[in-house]
Design a protein around this motif. Sequence first.
Motif: not given
Length: 416
Positions: A181-186, A275-282
Amino acid sequence: MRARIAVVGLAAAAGAVSAGAAAPLALDSLFGYAKGRIAATAVESGEAGVRHPHPQKQAAGKTTPPTSTHRTEVGGVAMTQSEEHYPLAHSWGGILPFAMLGAMLGAYLGSRVYDGVARLLSHWDKMDSGDRLTSVIGVFAGLVMSFPLISMFTTLPLERAWIPWLVLILTVGCITVSLYMMQSISEFFPWKRGRGPMKRSGVKLLDTNVIIDGRIYDVARNGFVEGRMYVPQFVLEELQHIADHHDPLRRQRGRRGLDVLRHMQADFQLEVGTQDRLAPDIGDSVDSRLVRLARAIGADLVTNDHNLNRVAGLQEVKVLNLNDLALALRPNVLPQETLNLTLIREGNQPGQGIGYLDDGTMVVIENGRSHIGETLDIEVTQVIQTERGKMIFGEILDEESPENGGQRRRPNGPKK
């Protein structure tokens, strides 16, 4: 290497000692279970009395398994219980196989733990101060999250042997979720915004076009691409979509891209979708997500898309454009040099012929229309550099020129 050998050796020794110590109890338990099952089966089949009419009498010359006697009192009455042991439970013949199995298992687990810790330390060294702070906060938040869950589950009627494992599982699970969670919103944290130039990690991020093009495999095979290569999962999905397209040409391009990925994964260190979680699909395009992912992991974007090249450059992402590399590797051609070319087709202007160099550079030959299909010596008259490459203009040598009074031209430059 020495540290790895030491860790694996200690783990193997610990596994051997633990398994050897547990061997007698395990063998006795298995022996008792097997004997009980055999006795139960014999009783159920009605053969117990036939096989052992006098169970207290032993045949002459036969030995019985070792037994241990336990004296207990039940209701004031003394009772004696006899427990039989497996004959090899306390000998080297029974302990050694367990010790060897424990040593092999310990060595394997020790090797895996060492590799995991080494990767973790390597990743920690490559992280900048902002990422390290985010990770520390994530671990602390995970520990705080685990306390209420541990308190709730430990109140359940569980055996004491399960409590340490339960605490470990809950703690590791909470820390993992918190770090994710922290990496997703870092990117929304103040220490991650406006932190100056992006730190490069050396990772090469491949886009869809460069994979379909296929030249990246040859470039990497010849050692011109260093570091780890990464393909996002959404790029792989786009390739699969192209490979399933109804248009035969697009379908062929998509399948060629998948074949290139398969060869690269077999020959190089290629990572896919971790590492795709670092650029989530928006909801944005694949190109925009590629740029965001490159910024998040500090990767170099490998592409041959001119528009993506410009967009990534504006966002301070380093781009490796294979088209630029191909242009840089083309040989320089100067005016008055001589080229030997085969004229292939007509040009756009009357009387012109078209030929190509070995690297694909187009050469426009004046008065070459009547020589299509012939191989001639061409003298370079002009070289024009464009965004897409070079255009070369030339004339046929030994051709009668009106400017020279009908005389034949002679080569003025060195042949190439």
